[in-house]
Scaffold this motif. Structure first.
Motif, PDB file in Angstrom:
ATOM      1  N   UNK A  91       0.809  -1.219   0.000  1.00  8.91           N
ATOM      2  CA  UNK A  91       0.000   0.000   0.000  1.00  8.91           C
ATOM      3  C   UNK A  91       0.843   1.271   0.000  1.00  8.91           C
ATOM      4  N   UNK A  95       0.502   5.676   1.281  1.00  6.68           N
ATOM      5  CA  UNK A  95       1.514   6.511   1.932  1.00  6.68           C
ATOM      6  C   UNK A  95       1.818   7.743   1.077  1.00  6.68           C
ATOM      7  N   UNK A  98      -0.798  10.364   1.264  1.00  8.26           N
ATOM      8  CA  UNK A  98      -0.762  11.138   2.504  1.00  8.26           C
ATOM      9  C   UNK A  98       0.414  12.108   2.531  1.00  8.26           C
ATOM     10  N   UNK A  99       1.603  11.598   2.236  1.00  5.74           N
ATOM     11  CA  UNK A  99       2.816  12.399   2.444  1.00  5.74           C
ATOM     12  C   UNK A  99       2.848  13.610   1.504  1.00  5.74           C
ATOM     13  N   UNK A 167      10.730   7.818  -3.452  1.00  8.38           N
ATOM     14  CA  UNK A 167       9.512   7.872  -2.648  1.00  8.38           C
ATOM     15  C   UNK A 167       8.883   6.482  -2.500  1.00  8.38           C
ATOM     16  N   UNK A 171       8.551   4.393   0.956  1.00 10.08           N
ATOM     17  CA  UNK A 171       7.245   3.889   1.379  1.00 10.08           C
ATOM     18  C   UNK A 171       7.244   2.384   1.561  1.00 10.08           C
ATOM     19  N   UNK A 172       7.939   1.698   0.660  1.00  9.51           N
ATOM     20  CA  UNK A 172       7.945   0.237   0.710  1.00  9.51           C
ATOM     21  C   UNK A 172       8.769  -0.274   1.893  1.00  9.51           C
ATOM     22  N   UNK A 175       7.264  -0.091   5.278  1.00  6.29           N
ATOM     23  CA  UNK A 175       6.032  -0.852   5.497  1.00  6.29           C
ATOM     24  C   UNK A 175       6.406  -2.169   6.177  1.00  6.29           C
TER      25      UNK A 175
ATOM     26  N   UNK B  59       7.805   1.765  11.858  1.00  8.73           N
ATOM     27  CA  UNK B  59       7.705   2.905  10.948  1.00  8.73           C
ATOM     28  C   UNK B  59       6.315   3.044  10.315  1.00  8.73           C
ATOM     29  N   UNK B  60       5.664   1.911  10.033  1.00  7.50           N
ATOM     30  CA  UNK B  60       4.350   2.001   9.376  1.00  7.50           C
ATOM     31  C   UNK B  60       3.255   2.450  10.348  1.00  7.50           C
ATOM     32  N   UNK B  63       1.928   7.770  10.002  1.00  8.92           N
ATOM     33  CA  UNK B  63       1.393   8.054   8.672  1.00  8.92           C
ATOM     34  C   UNK B  63       2.465   8.614   7.759  1.00  8.92           C
ATOM     35  N   UNK B  64       3.409   9.310   8.354  1.00 13.20           N
ATOM     36  CA  UNK B  64       4.475   9.928   7.574  1.00 13.20           C
ATOM     37  C   UNK B  64       5.762   9.112   7.659  1.00 13.20           C
ATOM     38  N   UNK B  65       5.655   7.899   8.181  1.00 14.51           N
ATOM     39  CA  UNK B  65       6.781   6.950   8.253  1.00 14.51           C
ATOM     40  C   UNK B  65       7.994   7.557   8.951  1.00 14.51           C
ATOM     41  N   UNK B 391      16.781   6.535  -0.188  1.00 10.30           N
ATOM     42  CA  UNK B 391      16.829   7.757  -0.988  1.00 10.30           C
ATOM     43  C   UNK B 391      18.202   7.888  -1.632  1.00 10.30           C
TER      44      UNK B 391
END
Lengths: 219, 581
Positions: A91, A95, A98-99, A167, A171-172, A175, B59-60, B63-65, B391
């Motif tokens: 999902x 994320x 939202x971000x 990104x 996000x992954x 999770x 982290x999950x 919401x913003x990790x 990143x």
């Protein structure tokens, strides 16, 4: 053992950390809902809750077409493989949705990049990216996924795809699926007895006599 | 609109304490335990790590990790409320100067998230002027403060090792944790080129604390920055304020922003006026002594805003030094990857929150072109993924063989997933934290034209680094490069600094060790406080945060704030017994 229960046990001092380490190994970890916590969590200060409520009243930034494109892109970047599921399984798009509201500096580069991609697709295949065939999509992505060998005129696409890749990866790998994939094994009650022996051996390292004498040991 | 009323509390306290961080927490603890009646004012909300910490969240669950917000500049799980900017509470800068001001607003202040690095100042650190002719000597020496360091080691707990180093004194230590894998590489490489690496000294309970059943032992989650639910590390909220409240001698008022210190016509402090933020109502509370611990800069602001006929230049400021000599630790950093750690075996290497080893200052400044030293902090390894993870992979995966294959930079798909796994846990980095010179021309003052949303005049900063700090940063970077090369690391950032960016020297304030604004000294013309942190001009006024520091050594200042606050609190009790206060 559930996070809240384990913390409670630690606070009350009813179990040793050693026992907790064992308990955590055998029980499934049940996680609270991040969205509910953002509103009511005891760890959020009032100003944070207010900002979150305000943000939730805002409309989604991305249109449904943009979200569809993101979903295709995220599974090209992080597909299901032998180790773990895909970005969609994790999902990641939720994320990102939202971000993007909080990191407003990402809004224009992403929106513009998605448009850039659709325009490329239209010019080459007479279809927007999501409607292009799989081979055509990969052809478009191959033109922007490799910064060093991409053609000069693709530079904007390269910048967009690098941002998208970053990104989606963030996000992954933050999770539940991603953390497991990358093999992070912490964030649970534990006892640190140093680097495992077989790892020390692998690197030809050892603890000094001083370290073995003075450092904390646990059984 | 009703009449503006000031509500006066009828209770008269032995002490009114402003701020609940390290200094205020310690003063509250010592005075309340001695039976004094204390009113503790805190500008933020209540905070108890057992209830309010984000510890062990995944982290999950953010919401913003874990990404930062203005509420949590160090990330969504960080234990500190607010930071560089607070809504409605501005600060300003003179000309193009830069001071980054971190402000916590919560019970316990920034001790809820700090690095727990707990270093004693050494004998030389109190007498720097005698050594290099710069700044000033303290009016006290190591022998004056050593008994308090000893007491604090026992009361709060700190791990470390006794190394017999002259200026990094031994303490009463709990056993340190064994080094992590990357720390073994660092140690081997650094010691090989003459840079010592010893166990770090952090206030974390690696073993249970003697005679203390309230605090749990560390369970190695590496999250001290979130504050600890079992009180396994030091936060003023859990370790000092909580037991102080349990004595029944403390009235805690949260969300109370103090406006000024009130004085009578004899010039003595009588109390403080403050605004209760949640009701925007003005209050006054009175006490026999007033103890400021609002942070070095907030305490200076309070004094400068407390003007009266007797104290026309602000309170405790006939010397005109309040706000001056503002200085922060220096800071510069470098990072990279250790190729030998690519594709490494996974195990839980969280350890304590922070480094297990560090480098104390090891050289003689007489042989260098800068006068003061620095220590080195280290990090790396397999940490919990958070926002920002992965990143910039496109700058990494084309540079190294991945599982024996040369790949093209960037990419996507299963091959990309392999790369993230391959590189995970191979990061390594280091940062210097050094001593800058406290100078009269580096200061904060009241901005004549700006107030915050409570109508309180705000601070304007005017601070700059000198050549000394810049040369020190240059030396840091040279050292870091040598260490990185010695261990075979590939530097990925922080190596291309030069004179144009002060060799990567962080802006003043950025390291969050503000000190010197209400300095102590024997000469009332050149200092605001005497050697007991008692105002020369106002004998029942004290300051126990970073304000009293004459200089701040190449050590993090918290342990010394705690020691000085304990010493001052015992002095207050003693003086009250003698009826001098």
């Amino acid at each position: 053992m559930d996070r809240r229960k384990s913390i409670k046990a630690l606070v009350l001092g009813t179990v040793s950390t050693g026992l907790l380490v064992e308990a955590c190994k055998t029980n499934e970890v049940k996680q609270p809902d991040a969205k509910a916590d953002a509103f009511t969590g005891a760890d959020r200060m009032l100003e944070e809750k207010a900002a979150y409520e305000k943000l939730m009243k805002e409309e989604n930034f991305f249109t449904s077409h943009e979200m569809d494109t993101i979903k295709v892109l995220q599974d090209i970047i992080i597909p299901k493989d032998a180790v773990s599921g895909s970005a969609t399984d994790a999902k990641v798009h939720e994320f990102i949705a939202y971000i993007i509201k909080e990191k407003t500096e990402l809004q224009t580069p992403l929106r513009g990049g998605l448009k850039w991609l659709d325009m490329q697709s239209l010019q080459q295949f007479d279809k927007v990216f999501t409607e292009a065939g799989q081979q055509q999509q990969i052809e478009l992505i191959d033109a922007i996924a490799w910064p060093k060998k991409a053609k000069k005129e693709m530079a904007q696409g390269v910048a967009f795809f690098s941002l998208m890749r970053n990104l989606v990866a963030t996000g992954f790998y933050t999770s539940e699926i991603g953390v497991k994939d990358v093999g992070y094994m912490g964030n649970q009650p534990n006892q640190w007895n140093g680097v495992p022996d077989e790892v020390l051996k692998q690197y030809g390292l050892s603890y000094s006599e001083k370290e073995l004498r003075e450092c904390a040991k646990y059984s | 609109m009703g009449e503006l009323q000031i509500k006066k509390q009828s209770k008269h306290y032995d002490a009114v304490i402003v701020g609940s961080g390290a200094g205020g927490g310690m003063a509250t603890y010592v005075l309340a335990k001695a039976g004094l009646k204390v009113c503790l004012l805190e500008a933020g909300p209540n905070f108890d790590p057992a209830v309010h910490s984000t510890q062990l969240k995944n982290p999950w669950e953010s919401l913003r990790r874990g990404a930062s917000t203005k509420f949590r500049p160090f990330g969504d799980f960080d234990g500190c409320y607010w930071g560089w900017d607070i809504d409605g509470e501005p600060y300003t800068h003179a000309n193009d100067t830069k001071w980054e001001w971190w402000r916590a607003r919560m019970l316990g202040g920034r001790t809820n998230h700090w690095g727990r690095i707990s270093l004693r100042f050494g004998p030389k650190d109190f007498k720097r002027r005698s050594i290099d002719g710069l700044g000033d000597d303290w009016p006290i020496g190591y022998e004056d403060i050593k008994p308090y360091y000893d007491k604090i080691d026992k009361l709060i707990g700190v791990f470390g090792s006794n190394e017999g180093l002259e200026n990094d004194p031994d303490g009463i230590f709990l056993p340190p944790p064994k080094p992590r894998l990357h720390e073994l590489f660092i140690k081997k490489a650094a010691t090989g080129i003459g840079v010592p690496v010893i166990p770090s000294r952090l206030s974390i309970l690696t073993k249970p604390l003697e005679n203390n059943k309230e605090r749990g032992q560390c369970f190695f989650c590496a999250q001290c920055n979130r504050s600890c639910k079992v009180y396994g590390d030091f936060s003023s909220s859990s370790v000092l304020v909580k037991p102080a409240l349990e004595t029944g001698n403390v009235d805690l008022i949260t969300n109370a922003m103090v406006r000024e210190v009130l004085t009578n016509k004899e010039g003595l402090a009588t109390g403080v006026s403050f605004i209760k933020k949640d009701e925007m109502q003005e209050y006054q509370v009175t006490g026999k002594t007033i103890i400021l611990a609002a942070s070095a800069c907030e305490s200076a602001r309070l004094l400068l805003n407390s003007k009266s006929t007797r104290h026309a230049n602000g309170l405790a400021n006939t010397s005109n030094v309040v706000g001056k000599y503002l200085h922060d630790s220096t800071g510069a950093a470098m990072g990279g990857v250790l190729p030998q750690l690519f594709d490494r075996k996974r195990y839980n290497e969280d350890g304590v929150g922070g480094m297990h080893v560090y480098t104390p200052w090891w050289l003689d400044n007489k042989k260098l072109d800068f006068p003061r030293g620095y220590h080195i902090e280290y990090w790396g390894g397999m940490s919990q993924p958070a926002y920002g993870f992965g990143w910039g992979i496109e700058n990494q995966n084309g540079k190294f063989l991945v599982k024996g294959k040369q790949k093209e930079a960037g990419g996507y798909g299963a091959s990309l997933k392999e790369d993230y796994r391959f590189f995970y846990g191979a990061g390594v980095g280091m940062a210097g934290r050094g001593e800058g010179i406290a100078r009269e021309d580096s200061y904060c003052e009241i901005d004549p034209g700006v107030v915050d949303k409570y109508g309180i005049p705000v601070l304007r900063f005017n601070t700059k680094w000198s050549e000394y700090e810049i040369k020190q940063a240059k030396h840091m970077k040279e050292t870091f490069k040598e260490i990185m090369h010695a261990m075979g690391a590939i530097i990925t950032w922080g190596a291309d600094d030069d004179e144009k960016n002060n060799y990567g020297l962080a802006n003043p304030g950025n390291i969050i060790h503000e000190a010197g604004t209400v300095r102590m000294g024997n000469d009332p013309k050149r200092s605001a406080l005497n050697k007991w942190c008692q105002a020369h001009d106002c004998k029942n006024l004290f300051c126990v945060d970073g304000g009293p520091f004459v200089s701040q050594a190449d050590k993090n200042i918290t342990w010394t704030i705690l020691a000085l606050a304990m010493r001052t609190s015992e002095y207050i009790i003693d003086e009250m017994k003698k009826q001098n206060l």
